[in-house]
Write a protein that holds these residues in place. Structure first.
Motif, PDB file in Angstrom:
ATOM      1  N   TYR A  64     -11.110  43.706  24.994  1.00 13.79           N
ATOM      2  CA  TYR A  64     -11.737  44.791  23.987  1.00 13.79           C
ATOM      3  C   TYR A  64     -10.667  45.592  23.014  1.00 13.79           C
ATOM      4  CZ  TYR A  64     -15.914  44.749  26.929  1.00 13.79           C
ATOM      5  OH  TYR A  64     -16.915  44.584  27.440  1.00 13.79           O
ATOM      6  N   ASP A 111     -15.797  44.657  21.426  1.00 16.80           N
ATOM      7  CA  ASP A 111     -15.691  43.472  22.129  1.00 16.80           C
ATOM      8  C   ASP A 111     -15.021  42.369  21.298  1.00 16.80           C
ATOM      9  OD1 ASP A 111     -15.818  41.202  23.837  1.00 16.80           O
ATOM     10  OD2 ASP A 111     -17.575  41.624  24.611  1.00 16.80           O
ATOM     11  N   GLY A 148     -16.491  40.239  27.306  1.00 11.58           N
ATOM     12  CA  GLY A 148     -16.507  41.354  28.412  1.00 11.58           C
ATOM     13  C   GLY A 148     -14.906  41.585  28.944  1.00 11.58           C
TER      14      GLY A 148
END
Length: 78
Positions: free
Chosen positions: A33, A25, A30
């Motif tokens: 990535y 991450d 979130g």
């Protein structure tokens, strides 16, 4: 809603069972990535085909649930 790293890994592993996957991450949000995917099944495929296989595994989530993915692919070293 952000996508969990475990969900990304599960999607890739389901489509590419021999894959060794590392998900990072990048921003802690979130949404951003990095994925490093190593698979014997990539052997002989050009890098663009390897990346297409990973994106196909994500089932159209790129640009939606998954905002950004920095992707690297490789075959295992012999």
């Amino acid at each position: 809603m952000p996508m969990a790293a475990d969900d990304i890994e599960t999607l890739i592993r389901t489509a590419i069972p021999d894959a060794q996957i590392t998900i990072t991450d990048l921003a802690g949000d979130g949404d951003h990535y990095a994925a490093h995917v190593v698979a014997e099944s990539f052997r002989g495929l050009p890098r663009v085909r390897q990346h297409q296989a990973v994106y196909a595994a994500l089932g159209g989530r790129m640009g939606g649930v998954l905002h950004a993915l920095q992707l690297t692919t490789a075959v295992p070293k012999e």
